[in-house]
Write a protein that holds these residues in place. Structure first.
Motif, mmCIF file in Angstrom:
data_model
loop_
_atom_site.group_PDB
_atom_site.id
_atom_site.type_symbol
_atom_site.label_atom_id
_atom_site.label_comp_id
_atom_site.label_asym_id
_atom_site.label_seq_id
_atom_site.Cartn_x
_atom_site.Cartn_y
_atom_site.Cartn_z
ATOM 1 N N ILE A 48 0.842 -1.205 0.000
ATOM 2 C CA ILE A 48 0.000 0.000 0.000
ATOM 3 C C ILE A 48 0.877 1.255 0.000
ATOM 4 C CG2 ILE A 48 -1.721 1.318 1.305
ATOM 5 C CD1 ILE A 48 -2.939 -1.197 0.133
ATOM 6 N N VAL A 49 1.914 1.271 0.813
ATOM 7 C CA VAL A 49 2.809 2.433 0.870
ATOM 8 C C VAL A 49 3.512 2.633 -0.478
ATOM 9 C CG1 VAL A 49 4.916 3.355 1.923
ATOM 10 C CG2 VAL A 49 3.139 2.354 3.357
ATOM 11 N N GLN A 50 3.954 1.543 -1.068
ATOM 12 C CA GLN A 50 4.620 1.650 -2.370
ATOM 13 C C GLN A 50 3.679 2.252 -3.407
ATOM 14 O OE1 GLN A 50 5.987 -2.092 -3.899
ATOM 15 N NE2 GLN A 50 7.169 -1.139 -5.520
ATOM 16 N N GLU A 51 2.436 1.775 -3.449
ATOM 17 C CA GLU A 51 1.470 2.305 -4.413
ATOM 18 C C GLU A 51 1.145 3.765 -4.111
ATOM 19 O OE1 GLU A 51 -1.039 2.606 -7.644
ATOM 20 O OE2 GLU A 51 0.408 1.009 -7.188
ATOM 21 N N THR A 52 1.043 4.123 -2.839
ATOM 22 C CA THR A 52 0.762 5.507 -2.452
ATOM 23 C C THR A 52 1.894 6.428 -2.887
ATOM 24 O OG1 THR A 52 -0.506 4.726 -0.543
ATOM 25 C CG2 THR A 52 0.217 7.014 -0.511
ATOM 26 N N LEU A 53 3.132 6.010 -2.647
ATOM 27 C CA LEU A 53 4.282 6.814 -3.068
ATOM 28 C C LEU A 53 4.343 6.959 -4.586
ATOM 29 C CD1 LEU A 53 6.981 5.432 -0.619
ATOM 30 C CD2 LEU A 53 6.108 7.775 -0.689
ATOM 31 N N LEU A 54 4.032 5.887 -5.287
ATOM 32 C CA LEU A 54 4.034 5.930 -6.741
ATOM 33 C C LEU A 54 2.991 6.925 -7.253
ATOM 34 C CD1 LEU A 54 5.176 4.719 -9.356
ATOM 35 C CD2 LEU A 54 3.389 2.990 -9.223
#
Length: 179
Positions: A48-54
């Motif tokens: 989730i964090v990776q997708e949010t940062l992306l």
């Protein structure tokens, strides 16, 4: 490609990498803690964090805002991603279990009894009739192939197949097998 274009591309890539690193350093840990608080899933929080940062990186105007506004936006995006994941079809079909269940095999008892029944019925046929029936139905040979293999005329193969099947049908009916 001209030298100036290469330098500009490398410079832009360097700025993007620096922006992404700064974004990660400033917001990844608080967003990760927030997602873990919502889900209780530490491994899922990483995704989730990776997708949010992306998504933040792909939205340049978010990065140009005040850091508190950016973080607020990222919390909202992360919350929506958590909700989407919870509602997704994949999540609805997955069930956590302590142990992986054993694979079950279909019950082959009926097929075994049918095979025994057919084998017994085939044993009642004459050798000539059984030879053509087995070649036709178990080996899938054509009339011409059977005639060549048995060294008999095709008409004889057809005749033996007809009378062999007729005798097989009668034997199976006597054993109680109905169509």
């Amino acid at each position: 490609m001209p030298h100036d274009d290469v330098e500009r591309r490398d410079s832009a890539a360097g700025r993007d990498a620096a922006r992404l690193a700064a974004l990660y350093d400033a917001h990844a840990a608080p967003v990760w803690r927030y997602v873990v608080h919502l889900t209780g899933d530490r491994a899922g929080a990483d995704d989730i964090v990776q997708e949010t940062l992306l998504r933040a990186w792909r939205t340049p105007k978010i990065l140009e805002q005040d850091p508190s506004t950016t973080r607020s936006w990222m919390f909202t995006v992360a919350r929506h991603l958590v909700i989407d994941e919870a509602r997704s079809a994949r999540r609805r079909r997955e069930i956590d279990v302590a142990e992986v269940p054993e694979r079950t095999a279909p019950d082959a008892t009926d097929a075994l009894f049918e095979a025994i029944l057919v084998e017994e019925a085939l044993a009642t046929l004459t050798t000539d009739h059984r030879a053509v029936v087995v070649r036709a139905y178990y080996r899938g040979l054509s009339v011409a192939e059977m005639a060549d293999e048995l060294d008999i005329p095709e008409g004889t193969v057809k005749s033996r197949l007809h009378y062999g099947l007729r005798a097989l049908r009668l034997t199976l009916q006597e054993k109680g097998v109905t169509r």
